[in-house]
Enzyme design. Structure first.
Site, PDB file in Angstrom:
ATOM      1  N   THR A  35      -7.312  10.305   0.496  1.00 27.26           N
ATOM      2  CA  THR A  35      -7.637  10.805  -1.161  1.00 27.26           C
ATOM      3  C   THR A  35      -6.659  10.896  -2.354  1.00 27.26           C
ATOM      4  O   THR A  35      -6.629  10.986  -2.941  1.00 27.26           O
ATOM      5  CB  THR A  35      -7.146  12.631  -0.421  1.00 27.26           C
ATOM      6  N   THR A  53       0.495  -1.013   0.182  1.00 32.57           N
ATOM      7  CA  THR A  53       0.500  -0.244  -0.262  1.00 32.57           C
ATOM      8  C   THR A  53       0.993   0.999   0.290  1.00 32.57           C
ATOM      9  O   THR A  53       1.174   1.633  -1.085  1.00 32.57           O
ATOM     10  CB  THR A  53      -0.996  -0.124   1.678  1.00 32.57           C
ATOM     11  N   GLU A  64       6.374   4.613   6.368  1.00 35.88           N
ATOM     12  CA  GLU A  64       6.475   6.103   6.052  1.00 35.88           C
ATOM     13  C   GLU A  64       7.467   6.953   5.943  1.00 35.88           C
ATOM     14  O   GLU A  64       7.392   8.264   7.288  1.00 35.88           O
ATOM     15  CB  GLU A  64       4.510   6.259   5.789  1.00 35.88           C
ATOM     16  N   THR A  92      -0.916  -1.051   8.397  1.00 32.91           N
ATOM     17  CA  THR A  92      -1.027  -2.199   8.546  1.00 32.91           C
ATOM     18  C   THR A  92      -0.182  -3.226   8.620  1.00 32.91           C
ATOM     19  O   THR A  92       0.818  -3.214   7.212  1.00 32.91           O
ATOM     20  CB  THR A  92      -2.332  -2.775   7.463  1.00 32.91           C
ATOM     21  N   ASN A 147       0.639  10.494   5.772  1.00 31.03           N
ATOM     22  CA  ASN A 147      -0.533  10.130   6.543  1.00 31.03           C
ATOM     23  C   ASN A 147      -2.063  11.015   6.433  1.00 31.03           C
ATOM     24  O   ASN A 147      -3.039  10.709   6.732  1.00 31.03           O
ATOM     25  CB  ASN A 147      -0.337   9.672   7.950  1.00 31.03           C
ATOM     26  N   LYS A 188       4.005  -6.652   4.196  1.00 28.55           N
ATOM     27  CA  LYS A 188       3.921  -5.327   3.844  1.00 28.55           C
ATOM     28  C   LYS A 188       3.773  -5.173   4.754  1.00 28.55           C
ATOM     29  O   LYS A 188       2.999  -5.609   6.004  1.00 28.55           O
ATOM     30  CB  LYS A 188       2.775  -5.624   2.653  1.00 28.55           C
TER      31      LYS A 188
END
EC number: 2.3.1.35
Length: 408
Positions: free
Chosen positions: A408, A150, A271, A189, A403, A176
């Site tokens: 969006t 993702t 991230e 996740t 985040n 992942k």
């Protein structure tokens, strides 16, 4: 114990008798992992009280069945907290079972993505079909790994092999995860799928996976948020001809290694992350204290931002250990910043006394070490003989951007 295995290529298709593939078209993807023969399975799941429909479905399937053949997973949608979510989870399993020509109760499932939105089954179904069509491709393991990504920046895969009485046993995995990483999976996740060709019982595999998980995925923190979908599966199909009872220590060690490597890849890909943090606490009074303290260090937002800025602010480490709940004596503990190889070490605190201060060689060395992409924080509590290592990452501007724009 010395490592009795070697790293090999292939990920989940490295063990005998396994196929895999995946396909992703922009936002949505799907992966299939398939054993050509009957396998036993074990799984560990999120302990979040808000959990996804595939978690509920697969928990039930694992309890009530002893033979498994496949794992199907989708990305782009978490299939969590929606009306009709269980119907969609079962439909995903049925699609995989129909394509592979196996019973539905031999398929485990997982999902990752946005919570609270209904699964676009028309799109996901097409992705499963595309994954199935090319399960013999040379790069099928990488395809499967990429399909479940993702916000991940790179695919995560590893495999190992060890020899017992002239026969080779292999363990391979893909994973992942980049955000919402603070798992606590008991019985991460973050998704992890592991295959092996060992001959092992369901009970033995479950026990081995739980031990490996506790030392790996459950020691990994990116942002402190526990996902609704955290899941790790292992499929074992006995194709190596080697029994677990003949190599228990070797297998457990190899499975722990695979799990730790996947966990470290996940936190390295936090991230926006640029640096991997390994926090080792030893000299703890209990194993629980060692885990509390090490996890507190890698969970600290102040520490994460200090690592991002290569700032050896040892007070943030001391504070994180102090509020962790672990027993400690503030007049007698050590804090060390080290490179990952342990060749260069900077003592910041020794026996409760500050060693590093403005302009000291220790502080300058710590600053240089913290510019590297992998660093190790070592704390000696001098209270006992227990230790634990937790894995985390730095936290910078990119995490906020990713985040703030996610749905969006």
């Amino acid at each position: 114990m010395a490592e009795n295995f070697m790293v090999v290529d292939g990920g989940v298709v490295a063990p005998k008798g396994f196929k895999a593939n995946g396909h992703k078209d922009r936002k949505y993807g799907a992966a299939l992992i398939y054993s050509e023969t009957d396998a036993v399975a074990a799984g560990v799941f999120t302990t979040n009280k808000v959990f996804a429909h595939p978690v509920a479905l697969s928990k039930d399937v694992l309890v009530n069945n002893n033979v498994f053949r496949a794992i199907v997973a989708n990305s782009g949608n978490a299939n969590c907290f929606t009306k009709g979510g269980m119907e969609d989870a079962k439909a995903l399993v049925k699609k995989a079972a129909d394509l592979l020509k196996i019973p539905e109760n031999q398929v485990l499932s997982a999902s990752t993505g946005v919570i609270g939105r209904r699964m676009p089954m028309d799109i996901i179904t097409i992705e499963v079909e595309r994954a199935f069509k090319n399960m013999n491709l040379e790069n099928s393991n990488e395809n499967a790994s990429k399909a479940i990504m993702t916000t991940d920046a790179f695919p995560k895969t590893v495999a190992v092999e060890f020899e017992i009485n002239g026969k080779n046993v292999r363990i391979g995995g893909i994973a992942k995860g980049a955000g919402m990483i603070a798992p606590n999976m008991l019985h991460a996740t973050m998704l992890g799928f592991i295959t092996t060709d060992i001959e092992i019982s369901k009970e033995e595999l479950t026990d081995s996976l739980q031990k490996a998980t506790d030392e790996s995925f459950n020691n990994a923190v990116v942002d402190g948020d526990m996902s609704t979908n955290d899941t790790v599966y292992v499929l074992a199909n006995a194709q190596s001809g080697v029994k677990y009872t003949d190599c228990k220590a070797d297998f457990d060690g190899a499975l722990a290694y695979v799990s730790k490597e996947l966990a470290k890849m996940i936190v390295s890909d936090g991230e926006g992350a640029k640096k991997l943090i390994e926090a080792t606490v030893h000299g703890a009074e209990t194993k629980e204290d060692a885990k509390k303290a090490s996890m507190s260090i890698v969970r600290s937002l102040l520490l994460k931002t200090a690592v991002f800025g290569a700032d050896p602010n040892w007070g943030r480490i001391a504070a994180a250990v102090g509020y962790s709940g672990a027993e400690m004596d503030m007049a007698n503990f050590d804090i060390i910043i080290s490179d990952i190889s342990l060749e260069n070490q900077a003592f910041l605190v020794k026996a409760g006394e500050q060693i590093a201060d403005c302009g000291t060689p220790e502080l300058k060395l710590a600053e240089e070490i913290m510019k590297e992409d992998k660093i190790k924080i070592i704390v000696d509590l001098k209270m006992g003989s227990f230790e634990n290592t937790a894995f985390g990452c730095d936290l910078g501007y990119e995490y906020v951007r990713i985040n703030s724009e996610y749905t969006t």
